[in-house]
Design a protein around this motif. Structure first.
Motif, PDB file in Angstrom:
ATOM      1  N   GLY A  35       7.917   3.860  -1.848  1.00  0.00           N
ATOM      2  CA  GLY A  35       6.729   4.432  -1.238  1.00  0.00           C
ATOM      3  C   GLY A  35       5.625   3.399  -1.155  1.00  0.00           C
ATOM      4  N   TRP A  36       4.854   3.474  -0.095  1.00  0.00           N
ATOM      5  CA  TRP A  36       3.658   2.644   0.052  1.00  0.00           C
ATOM      6  C   TRP A  36       2.447   3.569  -0.024  1.00  0.00           C
ATOM      7  N   PHE A  37       1.508   3.175  -0.850  1.00  0.00           N
ATOM      8  CA  PHE A  37       0.290   3.961  -1.065  1.00  0.00           C
ATOM      9  C   PHE A  37      -0.908   3.048  -0.830  1.00  0.00           C
ATOM     10  N   GLU A  47      -0.584   8.466   0.013  1.00  0.00           N
ATOM     11  CA  GLU A  47       0.729   7.965   0.385  1.00  0.00           C
ATOM     12  C   GLU A  47       0.755   7.749   1.887  1.00  0.00           C
ATOM     13  N   ILE A  48       1.237   6.578   2.322  1.00  0.00           N
ATOM     14  CA  ILE A  48       1.208   6.296   3.745  1.00  0.00           C
ATOM     15  C   ILE A  48       2.587   6.040   4.352  1.00  0.00           C
ATOM     16  N   ALA A  49       3.580   5.691   3.529  1.00  0.00           N
ATOM     17  CA  ALA A  49       4.903   5.423   4.089  1.00  0.00           C
ATOM     18  C   ALA A  49       5.964   5.529   3.009  1.00  0.00           C
ATOM     19  N   TYR A 105      10.491  13.111   4.973  1.00  0.00           N
ATOM     20  CA  TYR A 105       9.337  13.996   4.822  1.00  0.00           C
ATOM     21  C   TYR A 105       8.371  13.471   3.766  1.00  0.00           C
ATOM     22  N   ILE A 106       7.415  12.673   4.213  1.00  0.00           N
ATOM     23  CA  ILE A 106       6.476  12.026   3.306  1.00  0.00           C
ATOM     24  C   ILE A 106       5.650  13.041   2.539  1.00  0.00           C
TER      25      ILE A 106
END
Length: 127
Positions: A35-37, A47-49, A105-106
């Motif tokens: 995850g990228w935050f 959370e963005i990706a 589904y982020i």
């Protein structure tokens, strides 16, 4: 012990690009979700990706179409390519690792679902 080392942050003008790297060491499993935050100034981390071992990607609406995740299997490194950056993209960016896949589904996952975190890297976008 799993370790994540981030790099690639910096300062750019609006419309510019940056690529963040997140090198992972010591992770013994085949399945994962990265995850990228990001944490904007004086705001909560968001959370963005997400990107998982099934090669599924998910993006927040705020970055969809501008940010892309990928992986270099040889280097065990994950990337966040950020294009057409805007001042509202300014913040500290983090990568994080989850033991199992995330799918597309982020919104199904939050900070608490991720076990290991990078140290963060600053991204500043000016007008």
């Amino acid at each position: 012990q799993v370790r994540m080392l981030e790099s690639g942050g910096g300062s750019v003008q609006s419309g510019g690009s940056l690529r963040l790297s997140c090198e992972v060491a010591g992770y013994p499993h085949r399945e994962y979700c990265v995850g990228w935050f990001r944490q904007p100034p004086e705001k909560s981390r968001e959370e963005i990706a997400i990107f998982d071992s099934d090669n599924k990607h998910g993006y927040a609406d705020s970055v969809k179409g501008r940010f892309t995740t990928s992986r270099d299997n040889v280097r065990n490194t994950f990337y966040l390519q950020m294009n057409n950056l805007k001042p509202e993209d300014t913040g500290i960016y983090y990568c994080a690792l989850r033991r199992w896949q995330c799918g597309y589904y982020i919104d199904a996952y939050s900070e608490g679902d991720f076990d290991t975190w990078g140290q963060g890297t600053q991204v500043t976008v000016s007008d």
